[in-house]
Design an enzyme around this catalytic site. Structure first.
Site, PDB file in Angstrom:
ATOM      1  N   LYS A 159      40.886 -21.770  59.725  1.00 44.57           N
ATOM      2  CA  LYS A 159      40.029 -21.690  58.538  1.00 44.57           C
ATOM      3  C   LYS A 159      40.723 -22.381  57.382  1.00 44.57           C
ATOM      4  CE  LYS A 159      36.710 -19.551  56.060  1.00 44.57           C
ATOM      5  NZ  LYS A 159      36.351 -20.891  55.553  1.00 44.57           N
ATOM      6  N   LYS A 186      48.502 -17.512  54.349  1.00 43.09           N
ATOM      7  CA  LYS A 186      47.552 -16.722  53.526  1.00 43.09           C
ATOM      8  C   LYS A 186      46.732 -15.789  54.399  1.00 43.09           C
ATOM      9  CE  LYS A 186      46.645 -19.921  49.744  1.00 43.09           C
ATOM     10  NZ  LYS A 186      45.710 -20.523  48.822  1.00 43.09           N
ATOM     11  N   LYS A 190      42.941 -27.160  57.538  1.00 45.19           N
ATOM     12  CA  LYS A 190      42.691 -27.877  56.275  1.00 45.19           C
ATOM     13  C   LYS A 190      42.179 -29.267  56.606  1.00 45.19           C
ATOM     14  CE  LYS A 190      43.174 -26.983  51.861  1.00 45.19           C
ATOM     15  NZ  LYS A 190      43.102 -25.635  51.269  1.00 45.19           N
ATOM     16  N   THR A 206      38.821 -16.409  43.846  1.00 46.75           N
ATOM     17  CA  THR A 206      40.262 -16.711  43.707  1.00 46.75           C
ATOM     18  C   THR A 206      40.794 -16.058  42.436  1.00 46.75           C
ATOM     19  OG1 THR A 206      40.011 -18.778  44.894  1.00 46.75           O
ATOM     20  CG2 THR A 206      41.960 -18.569  43.513  1.00 46.75           C
ATOM     21  N   ASN A 221      38.323 -23.929  37.754  1.00 51.60           N
ATOM     22  CA  ASN A 221      37.663 -22.806  38.428  1.00 51.60           C
ATOM     23  C   ASN A 221      38.563 -21.571  38.391  1.00 51.60           C
ATOM     24  OD1 ASN A 221      37.506 -21.148  41.073  1.00 51.60           O
ATOM     25  ND2 ASN A 221      35.471 -22.012  40.863  1.00 51.60           N
ATOM     26  N   SER A 254      35.855 -15.925  51.605  1.00 53.13           N
ATOM     27  CA  SER A 254      35.310 -16.848  52.605  1.00 53.13           C
ATOM     28  C   SER A 254      35.154 -16.131  53.939  1.00 53.13           C
ATOM     29  CB  SER A 254      36.240 -18.042  52.806  1.00 53.13           C
ATOM     30  OG  SER A 254      35.905 -19.079  51.929  1.00 53.13           O
TER      31      SER A 254
HETATM   32  P1  NAD Z   1      40.052 -27.338  38.968  1.00 50.42           P
HETATM   33  O1  NAD Z   1      40.044 -28.794  39.302  1.00 50.42           O
HETATM   34  O2  NAD Z   1      38.768 -26.622  38.787  1.00 50.42           O
HETATM   35  O3  NAD Z   1      40.906 -27.123  37.608  1.00 50.42           O
HETATM   36  C1  NAD Z   1      42.197 -27.619  37.412  1.00 50.42           C
HETATM   37  C2  NAD Z   1      42.601 -27.407  35.963  1.00 50.42           C
HETATM   38  O4  NAD Z   1      43.931 -27.913  35.820  1.00 50.42           O
HETATM   39  C3  NAD Z   1      41.750 -28.165  34.949  1.00 50.42           C
HETATM   40  O5  NAD Z   1      41.656 -27.398  33.751  1.00 50.42           O
HETATM   41  C4  NAD Z   1      42.558 -29.433  34.682  1.00 50.42           C
HETATM   42  O6  NAD Z   1      42.303 -29.991  33.390  1.00 50.42           O
HETATM   43  C5  NAD Z   1      43.960 -28.851  34.746  1.00 50.42           C
HETATM   44  N1  NAD Z   1      44.968 -29.887  35.015  1.00 50.42           N
HETATM   45  C6  NAD Z   1      44.856 -30.958  35.815  1.00 50.42           C
HETATM   46  N2  NAD Z   1      45.982 -31.701  35.751  1.00 50.42           N
HETATM   47  C7  NAD Z   1      46.809 -31.048  34.910  1.00 50.42           C
HETATM   48  C8  NAD Z   1      48.114 -31.304  34.433  1.00 50.42           C
HETATM   49  N3  NAD Z   1      48.792 -32.403  34.800  1.00 50.42           N
HETATM   50  N4  NAD Z   1      48.665 -30.402  33.568  1.00 50.42           N
HETATM   51  C9  NAD Z   1      47.966 -29.308  33.190  1.00 50.42           C
HETATM   52  N5  NAD Z   1      46.731 -29.043  33.585  1.00 50.42           N
HETATM   53  C10 NAD Z   1      46.161 -29.898  34.437  1.00 50.42           C
HETATM   54  O7  NAD Z   1      40.950 -26.662  40.082  1.00 50.42           O
HETATM   55  P2  NAD Z   1      40.955 -25.130  40.557  1.00 50.42           P
HETATM   56  O8  NAD Z   1      40.002 -24.977  41.664  1.00 50.42           O
HETATM   57  O9  NAD Z   1      40.895 -24.238  39.368  1.00 50.42           O
HETATM   58  O10 NAD Z   1      42.420 -25.072  41.218  1.00 50.42           O
HETATM   59  C11 NAD Z   1      43.579 -24.942  40.410  1.00 50.42           C
HETATM   60  C12 NAD Z   1      44.755 -24.597  41.319  1.00 50.42           C
HETATM   61  O11 NAD Z   1      44.464 -23.397  42.027  1.00 50.42           O
HETATM   62  C13 NAD Z   1      45.041 -25.672  42.396  1.00 50.42           C
HETATM   63  O12 NAD Z   1      46.434 -25.691  42.639  1.00 50.42           O
HETATM   64  C14 NAD Z   1      44.326 -25.115  43.610  1.00 50.42           C
HETATM   65  O13 NAD Z   1      44.892 -25.603  44.821  1.00 50.42           O
HETATM   66  C15 NAD Z   1      44.579 -23.629  43.423  1.00 50.42           C
HETATM   67  N6  NAD Z   1      43.621 -22.820  44.181  1.00 50.42           N
HETATM   68  C16 NAD Z   1      42.296 -22.824  43.836  1.00 50.42           C
HETATM   69  C17 NAD Z   1      41.405 -22.082  44.587  1.00 50.42           C
HETATM   70  C18 NAD Z   1      39.952 -22.032  44.219  1.00 50.42           C
HETATM   71  O14 NAD Z   1      39.203 -21.286  44.903  1.00 50.42           O
HETATM   72  N7  NAD Z   1      39.496 -22.703  43.180  1.00 50.42           N
HETATM   73  C19 NAD Z   1      41.849 -21.336  45.686  1.00 50.42           C
HETATM   74  C20 NAD Z   1      43.217 -21.338  46.011  1.00 50.42           C
HETATM   75  C21 NAD Z   1      44.095 -22.105  45.234  1.00 50.42           C
END
Ligand code: NAD
Length: 416
Positions: free
Chosen positions: A72, A96, A108, A192, A223, A350
């Site tokens: 997954k 995880k 993935k 998340t 997000n 999920s």
């Molecule tokens: P997203 O793309 O919705 O948001 C990312 C945020 O980070 C944005 O506000 C962007 O402006 C900011 N950002 C980008 N580059 C940056 C930088 N250089 N310095 C500071 N800020 C920066 O992504 P997301 O879904 O919120 O995911 C964020 C993190 O959480 C990632 O590492 C992702 O792998 C992890 N994650 C997300 C989920 C999920 O369900 N959304 C699940 C597990 C892990």
């Protein structure tokens, strides 16, 4: 120059997997099996672009280990997707799922593309082409994809539709993160962030910090970061700092989170509205009780770990803290709630979506949230207990807990 940040993510993951397997008393053959995914498919997808040209996109699907159950994990659309990254991310998914006790191994996928430069029609063709290319390897009882960086519920809907057409029956359980009307789960979008909130509250309890009134910095307002800011604001915390890729905002008395949420764009950008910004580097070392990196990898490194003022770091992002920085923070008594635990809420919900699809019976949001909380509180306690009992940092403890189920399953199946 070779720095810790340059060591590829797969090598770093393998290093910690080896340490965890040593703690579990496994011999070299177990590491040999688990250091790489069991299956990796590379595909090339030709797409007729809107301007009449044909572009061939490269994609991957990695399945780390299916001893516990089907694999997954999400599919990311990003120009920097690579084989190494997809392999490492599938290993993180195994950890995880293991920590949360889900009946899955890690998977993935990814496609090298920039969806921000593609039309809706091109994105749909690419999503459907990817499913056709990997269709032999995936399925509700084999490998279940989900959204990841730059993929969303619309893309999941196209992918589910394509798979259902190939199989000639409706297959909502093939993929998660779908729109509600196609079998999505209540609470998936914010899962998340809700998971991060749950483990953050547990960590705060351990450190004797009351979340209401505590000062929290969140790096990233996408997000994960923006839903988290809302949950923590609603819980009475003072969110004193937030940031995006343009810069950071900090106010020691707390920011106006409802205002910022109302003004953020689809890419998590809001700080460009304010001329007085800090840099992301400055934000990380401002005064706070709890720091949540929720943006990108390699943000807390050996160069700033000594100046982090938080008492707890909760990793909502994947891989935000390097291994050297982990040691520095650990030596300074800063508690780290590692990514494989802190951001597991997404895969847990999920899993709930997949269960609901298999049952054909759907749960209200409160039930999803209660079930998520039960799983993550138990997971947090298990990781903390392992860290204390085995005298290891929380990250290694999380890997030990996560790998334990896979090791057991592999042994029962007689693979090693
Ligand atoms: P997203 O793309 O919705 O948001 C990312 C945020 O980070 C944005 O506000 C962007 O402006 C900011 N950002 C980008 N580059 C940056 C930088 N250089 N310095 C500071 N800020 C920066 O992504 P997301 O879904 O919120 O995911 C964020 C993190 O959480 C990632 O590492 C992702 O792998 C992890 N994650 C997300 C989920 C999920 O369900 N959304 C699940 C597990 C892990």
């Amino acid at each position: 120059m070779i720095t810790e940040e340059n060591i590829d993510v797969l090598t770093r993951t393998q290093h910690i997997v080896r340490q965890a397997l040593d703690h579990l008393g496994c011999d070299a053959s177990m590491y040999e099996l688990l250091k790489e995914p069991m299956r990796l498919l590379t595909v090339r997808i030709p797409i007729k672009m809107d301007d009449g040209s044909v572009r061939v996109f490269k994609g991957f699907r990695s399945q780390h280990n299916d001893a516990v159950g089907p694999t997954k994990g999400g599919v990311r659309f990003h120009p920097q997707v690579s084989e190494e990254e997809v392999k490492a991310l599938s290993m993180w998914m195994s950890i995880k799922c293991g920590i949360a006790g889900l009946p899955y191994g890690g998977g993935k996928g990814g496609i090298q593309c920039d969806p921000r430069l593609m039309s809706t029609r091109e994105l749909e063709l690419l999503s459907r082409g990817y499913v056709r290319a990997i269709s032999q390897l995936v399925g509700p009882a084999k490998d279940i994809p989900a959204p990841d960086v730059f993929t969303n519920s619309q893309i999941m809907a196209w992918m589910m539709d394509e798979y259902s057409q190939i199989r000639e029956f409706d297959s909502p359980g093939f993929i998660t993160g779908k729109p509600l009307v196609l079998g999505g789960s209540q609470g998936r979008e914010s899962s998340t962030a809700l998971g991060v909130t749950i483990v953050l509250k547990e960590a705060a309890k351990v450190r004797g910090i009351a979340v209401a009134g505590s000062r929290i910095i969140i790096q990233g307002f996408g997000n994960a970061g923006s839903f988290l800011a809302k949950f923590l604001h609603d819980a009475g915390a003072k969110v004193v700092g937030i940031s995006d890729s343009f810069g950071a905002l900090y106010h020691s008395e707390g920011l106006d989170i409802p205002y910022l949420l109302a003004h953020k764009d689809a890419y998590g950008t809001v700080t460009n509205l304010f001329p007085d910004r800090l840099t992301n580097e400055q934000l990380l070392i401002q005064d706070c009780d709890i720091l949540v990196p929720a943006a990108i990898e390699n943000q807390i490194t050996e160069s700033n770990a000594g100046r982090i003022r938080a008492k707890i770091v909760v990793e909502a992002a994947n891989g935000p803290t390097t291994q050297l920085a982990t040691q520095i923070l650990d030596n300074r008594g800063v508690m780290i709630v590692p990514d494989v635990l802190a951001s597991a809420g997404g895969v847990v919900v999920s899993y709930f979506e997949w269960v609901q699809n298999n049952q054909g019976y759907y749960w209200p949001e409160t039930e999803v949230q209660e079930k998520l909380e039960k799983i993550l509180v138990a997971a947090f306690c298990k990781v903390l207990h392992t860290a204390r009992n085995q005298n290891v940092d929380m990250r290694l403890a999380a890997y030990i807990v996560g790998l334990q189920r896979i090791v057991e399953a592999v042994k029962w199946r007689g693979w090693v």
